[in-house]
Each structure stands twice: as C-alpha cells, then as structure tokens.
Design a protein around this motif. Structure first.
Motif, mmCIF file in Angstrom:
data_model
loop_
_atom_site.group_PDB
_atom_site.id
_atom_site.type_symbol
_atom_site.label_atom_id
_atom_site.label_comp_id
_atom_site.label_asym_id
_atom_site.label_seq_id
_atom_site.Cartn_x
_atom_site.Cartn_y
_atom_site.Cartn_z
ATOM 1 N N TYR A 112 0.806 -1.217 0.000
ATOM 2 C CA TYR A 112 0.000 0.000 0.000
ATOM 3 C C TYR A 112 0.847 1.279 0.000
ATOM 4 O O TYR A 112 0.460 2.277 -0.626
ATOM 5 C CB TYR A 112 -0.922 0.034 1.222
ATOM 6 C CG TYR A 112 -1.912 -1.096 1.260
ATOM 7 C CD1 TYR A 112 -2.936 -1.170 0.331
ATOM 8 C CD2 TYR A 112 -1.802 -2.104 2.217
ATOM 9 C CE1 TYR A 112 -3.847 -2.218 0.351
ATOM 10 C CE2 TYR A 112 -2.726 -3.156 2.247
ATOM 11 C CZ TYR A 112 -3.733 -3.210 1.312
ATOM 12 O OH TYR A 112 -4.635 -4.251 1.337
ATOM 13 N N PHE A 113 1.975 1.287 0.710
ATOM 14 C CA PHE A 113 2.733 2.525 0.898
ATOM 15 C C PHE A 113 4.159 2.376 0.378
ATOM 16 O O PHE A 113 4.759 1.294 0.452
ATOM 17 C CB PHE A 113 2.780 2.916 2.383
ATOM 18 C CG PHE A 113 1.410 3.064 3.000
ATOM 19 C CD1 PHE A 113 0.594 4.115 2.635
ATOM 20 C CD2 PHE A 113 0.959 2.142 3.931
ATOM 21 C CE1 PHE A 113 -0.667 4.258 3.207
ATOM 22 C CE2 PHE A 113 -0.299 2.271 4.504
ATOM 23 C CZ PHE A 113 -1.121 3.329 4.134
ATOM 24 N N ASN A 114 4.705 3.487 -0.115
ATOM 25 C CA ASN A 114 6.105 3.515 -0.541
ATOM 26 C C ASN A 114 7.044 3.736 0.639
ATOM 27 O O ASN A 114 8.222 3.366 0.583
ATOM 28 C CB ASN A 114 6.333 4.614 -1.579
ATOM 29 C CG ASN A 114 5.599 4.329 -2.875
ATOM 30 O OD1 ASN A 114 4.499 4.807 -3.092
ATOM 31 N ND2 ASN A 114 6.200 3.519 -3.747
ATOM 32 N N SER A 115 6.535 4.365 1.708
ATOM 33 C CA SER A 115 7.329 4.530 2.924
ATOM 34 C C SER A 115 6.386 4.752 4.093
ATOM 35 O O SER A 115 5.199 5.072 3.910
ATOM 36 C CB SER A 115 8.311 5.706 2.786
ATOM 37 O OG SER A 115 7.603 6.929 2.699
ATOM 38 N N GLU B 274 6.400 7.439 -9.054
ATOM 39 C CA GLU B 274 7.073 6.145 -9.062
ATOM 40 C C GLU B 274 6.022 5.045 -8.952
ATOM 41 O O GLU B 274 4.818 5.308 -8.859
ATOM 42 C CB GLU B 274 8.068 6.072 -7.896
ATOM 43 C CG GLU B 274 9.118 7.182 -7.924
ATOM 44 C CD GLU B 274 10.009 7.174 -6.689
ATOM 45 O OE1 GLU B 274 10.209 6.090 -6.105
ATOM 46 O OE2 GLU B 274 10.471 8.269 -6.292
ATOM 47 N N LYS B 275 6.465 3.827 -8.978
ATOM 48 C CA LYS B 275 5.556 2.689 -8.819
ATOM 49 C C LYS B 275 4.870 2.789 -7.463
ATOM 50 O O LYS B 275 5.516 2.927 -6.435
ATOM 51 C CB LYS B 275 6.340 1.377 -8.925
ATOM 52 C CG LYS B 275 5.473 0.135 -8.919
ATOM 53 C CD LYS B 275 6.358 -1.093 -9.118
ATOM 54 C CE LYS B 275 5.502 -2.365 -9.180
ATOM 55 N NZ LYS B 275 4.794 -2.644 -7.922
ATOM 56 N N ASN B 276 3.517 2.756 -7.466
ATOM 57 C CA ASN B 276 2.769 2.886 -6.216
ATOM 58 C C ASN B 276 1.483 2.081 -6.302
ATOM 59 O O ASN B 276 1.132 1.535 -7.359
ATOM 60 C CB ASN B 276 2.475 4.358 -5.912
ATOM 61 C CG ASN B 276 1.664 5.025 -6.995
ATOM 62 O OD1 ASN B 276 0.475 4.747 -7.154
ATOM 63 N ND2 ASN B 276 2.310 5.891 -7.784
ATOM 64 N N VAL B 277 0.755 2.027 -5.195
ATOM 65 C CA VAL B 277 -0.440 1.193 -5.133
ATOM 66 C C VAL B 277 -1.510 1.678 -6.107
ATOM 67 O O VAL B 277 -2.243 0.878 -6.701
ATOM 68 C CB VAL B 277 -0.987 1.157 -3.688
ATOM 69 C CG1 VAL B 277 -1.410 2.553 -3.220
ATOM 70 C CG2 VAL B 277 -2.171 0.193 -3.575
#
Length: 524
Positions: free
Chosen positions: A99-102, A182-185
């Motif tokens: 779900y999250f990148n960070s 960027e690549k994300n949910v």
C-alpha cells in the motif's frame, strides 16, 4: 409539317429517374445506417466508460479505506509503545509495502522518530516542513493529503493518523506515503486499464492536478481547464464527448470518489468508431450491388413497356401544340391499349373534379382518421393563427393513464375503441369555439379559446372526473393526467406552450396520475 428536334425519350427519362431514385435511396440508406451505427457506438462507449469510471471510483474508495484502516492500526500499535522502536516500524512497513512507498513516524514537533525504508532521502531527527505535515499536527486527525512536493523532491500523497499516549496526550502522527511519480499502489491498480483501442484511465485531485496518468511524465500537471475534470472534481458523475488539452477528441466517462475528493476519468478516442463505420459502408455496398443491377434492368424493362403505348398520346400532344385544345375537347384516342384510353378519359375527369377534390383533401388532412378529432396539423395551424392574432387561450395536454395495459389486456382493437370513446367525451364537454385534437398515440389536447387558467383547469378536471366514474368500452373506467399552459402567460410561441404543458403533464404522471397540473409561471 414542322419538325421538332428530338430530345430525350421517355424511355431514357424514366430509366434515368429509376437509376437516380435507386442511387439516392441507397445513399440515404447508407447515410442513415452510418449515423445510427455511429450514434449507437458513441452512446455505448460513453455508457461503458461512465460505468467503468464508477467501478474504479468504488475500487479506489475501497483501497483508500483499507489504507486508512491500516494506518489507524499502525497508530494504535505505536500508542502502546513507550518509545518508538525502529525495528517495529520496519516490520510494520513490510506488512504494508503493498500500500505505501514509505512509513514515517513524527512527534508533535514534526521531528522524525522513525522511518522505513531508511534510504528515502530523510533521516531520524529531521524535521518535516510541508504544509501537509503541519496540518496533520494541527488537526490531530486522520487525513489524506493533497499531492505535494516533499523535501526529498518527490510528488507524494500522505495518509496519516494521530498517535496518543495512554493518557490521551497527543504524541505525533504516523504517515504512509504514496510516491505518485514512481511505482505505487494507485498505479498498480489502474495501469492495467489501458486498452488496445487507445482507451485509458487517469485520476485528478480536487485541485485538478493529475495524480495518475498512463504517461507518468504528466503526473502533477494541472488539467483544470479540461471540461470533464471541472465537472468531476465538483462532485458530478456522467459522460460526454470532450476535447482534451492536446486537441484530441475523446468519449469520456467520469465518476467522483468522495473519500478523497478525487475524480476518475475513463476515456476512449472518438476515432475508435470510424473503423466499424467504414466496415459497415463497405458491407452495405457489396451486399446492395447485385440488387442494384437487378432493379436497374427491371426499371429499363418497365420504362420500355410504359413508353410504347404512351407514344401515341405524345403524337397527339405534338399536333395539339399548333392548335391548343381545351381539356373538354380532347378527342378520344382510338387505341388497342387500355392505358392510353384510360389516360385520355382520366385527364378530362381530373380537370373537372380537381377543385372539388382539393377542397375535400384540405378537410381530410386536418382530421384524425381514428377519432374524428382535429389532427396535429390542424392543431398547429389553429395555434399559429391564435398566437398571430394575440388571442388569449389555454392549452390542455392530456394522456390516458396506463393505456399500454389496455392494449396488452384487451387488444389494440379495444384500445382504438377507448380512444374514440375519449374523443366523444372531449367533444361533449368542450365548447363550440374550442379545438379538441389528437396529438399522437394516447395523447390528446384541447385549445380553449378566450380562456385563462381557471376555466381551463375546471374543464380538465370535469373531463377527468367524468371519465373516472363512467364505464369505458372495456367495461371499466379510465383515468387521464393533464397539464395546462396559457398564452401568453407561459410563453409567446407554440413550442414554449407545448413544452410547458408537457412539463405539467409529466408532473401529473410523476405525482400519481389522474390529476391536473398547471405549468409554473416563468421565474417561479
């Protein structure tokens, strides 16, 4: 004897007319088919894209609720800890990488207490300076931020939840980030919706900025000038043809996602309908060609059959040009052809009866054949005459309630009897100066001369009440709904009055039928 220069023969003229008629018919058929097919395709794509956008909006809503739920769960875990455990944050991030990148934890001063992963461009002890982090601290509430540029330079969305200690004192917040470039949910969910026909999906935030687009370079751009973007971020759902900011025309469907105030747009290039349209034209031409040739041969043969017997009559006409002959003095043309003799006699009879026939025809074309009432043409003419003379009058539009059920139950023959029955009642209950007419189908009306709202409504209600207590040909009563408009109160043109009366009639239907509704006054 005077010789006349030979021109086109009758055979040639008739053949030319047949060819022209066939070609025009074929052309009209192709144009009509193309327009219907094109309209149907456009409507289908618009409906499909609208439904698809609504589905994606629902999926996005579910995704955001899941993400908020996960951040809440992380916040509750951290509330039970005395101090921020870096390893715990790493473990929680691993559980939420889909779900999250960070994942970041900040205290009430917005100082970072923990972050995962550790190579995102900020470190423990750094202070968050964005307006979104300030809002999270000030509101002490869970939120989904608008897209913004973080100190790392990334365009991100922050999903945050507050952290309180055991005594209910605010400690800070935990936030999950989505890297939009960027690549994300969000891109993982939507990138699969790019089709071979050029259809694609994009998402805008409430400010009209792109937060997802198949072309990743466009993420973050403002498309607030786009008409569809304006509608969807205002909370609307629907579909329409639209020209985007790059000048390309699309068939777009759009839906609003209320949890985040995002707009989901699914669109297809308008030229996608060209290929099936061209295929349809080709098939129609190939299919019609054999029949076209056959009809041309048949037309030539018929033209020959017609031209030969009429040649005799043409010779007489040629002689008559030197000495005009009155219609009643045209001699009988002796011929073995019945058609020629019949034509000669018919010309005499036609000239004698022309005025009488025209008079009768003028009357017939203004009478509805089934009910004997005035028809639409007579209604249009009378209304135009009254308006031109500035004469006050009322227009009552009426529609039989549930007439389809009468046809379905008793058959169309009985349905016709019911229409004639209504026509008789209308004539009995109206004045001699009024015009009772059949507008079409089961819809009737009365033009009430020198009348205002009071008399017109009284007439409509009396007619309605009489029908409700009287047995119709079906051995049971019928009801009708009525709408009233008055000239010049509700409009000064026929179109305005009809629209107002129709609106009032529709209101009667919507409010339960068997009632009379007076059109609202302009500006009311």
């Amino acid at each position: 004897m005077k010789f006349i220069k030979k021109g086109f023969t009758l055979r040639f003229t008739i053949s030319l007319l047949v060819i022209t008629a066939i070609l025009l018919t074929l052309l009209t058929s192709i144009i009509s088919a193309v327009q219907v097919n094109r309209s149907s395709l456009i409507s289908n794509y618009l409906n499909k894209n609208e439904s698809y956008a609504k589905k994606l909006a629902s999926n996005t809503n579910d995704l955001l609720m899941t993400m908020q739920g996960n951040i809440w769960a992380v916040a509750q875990i951290l509330e039970r800890e005395e101090a921020t455990d870096v390893q715990l944050i790493d473990d929680l991030f691993q559980e939420n990488t889909q779900y999250f990148n960070s994942l970041v934890v900040a205290d009430h001063n917005r100082d970072i207490q923990a972050i995962s992963p550790h190579n995102v461009g900020v470190s423990i002890g750094d202070r968050l300076t964005s307006e979104q982090s300030k809002m999270a601290v000030n509101t002490k509430k869970a939120s989904i931020s608008e897209p913004y540029r973080a100190t790392t330079g990334r365009l991100i969305i922050l999903v945050s939840a507050p952290i309180f200690d055991k005594n209910g004192i605010y400690k800070g917040f935990v936030g999950g980030t989505i890297y939009l470039e960027e690549k994300n949910v969000l891109s993982d969910m939507l990138k699969e919706h790019f089709f071979g026909d050029g259809s694609y999906v994009y998402v805008v935030d409430k400010s009209g900025n792109l937060i997802f687009h198949p072309n990743n370079k466009r993420v973050g751009q403002s498309v607030i000038e786009n008409e569809v973007a304006q509608k969807v971020i205002s909370g609307q759902c629907g579909s329409q043809r639209v020209t985007n900011l790059e000048g390309n025309e699309f068939l777009a469907g759009y839906a609003y996602e209320p949890n985040s105030s995002w707009g989901i747009i699914s669109q297809t290039p308008a030229q996608v309908v060209d290929k099936p349209t061209h295929h349809l034209v080709t098939r129609m031409l190939l299919f019609s060609l054999p029949f076209l040739l056959l009809i041309l041969l048949l037309g030539w043969w018929i033209a020959s059959r017609i031209a030969k017997p009429l040649y005799t009559l043409a010779q007489f006409s040629d002689e008559a040009t030197l000495r005009p002959v009155p219609a009643e003095n045209i001699p009988e043309i002796r011929s073995s052809y019945y058609e020629v003799r019949l034509l000669s006699q018919s010309v005499k009879i036609a000239l004698q009866n022309m005025n009488q026939d025209l008079t009768h025809l003028r009357h017939e074309v203004k009478i509805d054949e089934l009910t004997g009432l005035a028809n639409r043409r007579a209604f249009d003419g009378m209304m135009a005459e009254w308006i031109a003379s500035n004469m006050p009058f009322a227009l009552i539009m009426m529609d039989i309630d549930h007439f389809k059920l009468v046809n379905d139950t008793y058959g169309h023959v009985m349905g016709d009897e019911v229409l004639r029955y209504l026509a008789r009642i209308m004539q009995l209950m109206s004045n001699e100066d009024d015009l009772c007419f059949r507008y079409g189908g089961e819809e009737f009306g009365i033009l009430v001369k020198h009348s205002g709202l009071g008399r017109a409504k009284e007439m409509a209600d009396r007619l309605r009440e009489q029908l409700a207590v009287t047995k119709s040909p079906t051995d049971s009563s019928i009801t009708l709904s009525a709408g009233i408009a008055v000239f010049p109160v509700h409009g000064r043109s026929a179109q305005q009055l009809i629209e107002k009366a129709d609106e009032a009639l529709y209101q009667s239907k919507e409010n339960g039928r068997n009632r009379t509704t007076v059109s609202q006054l302009p500006g009311a």
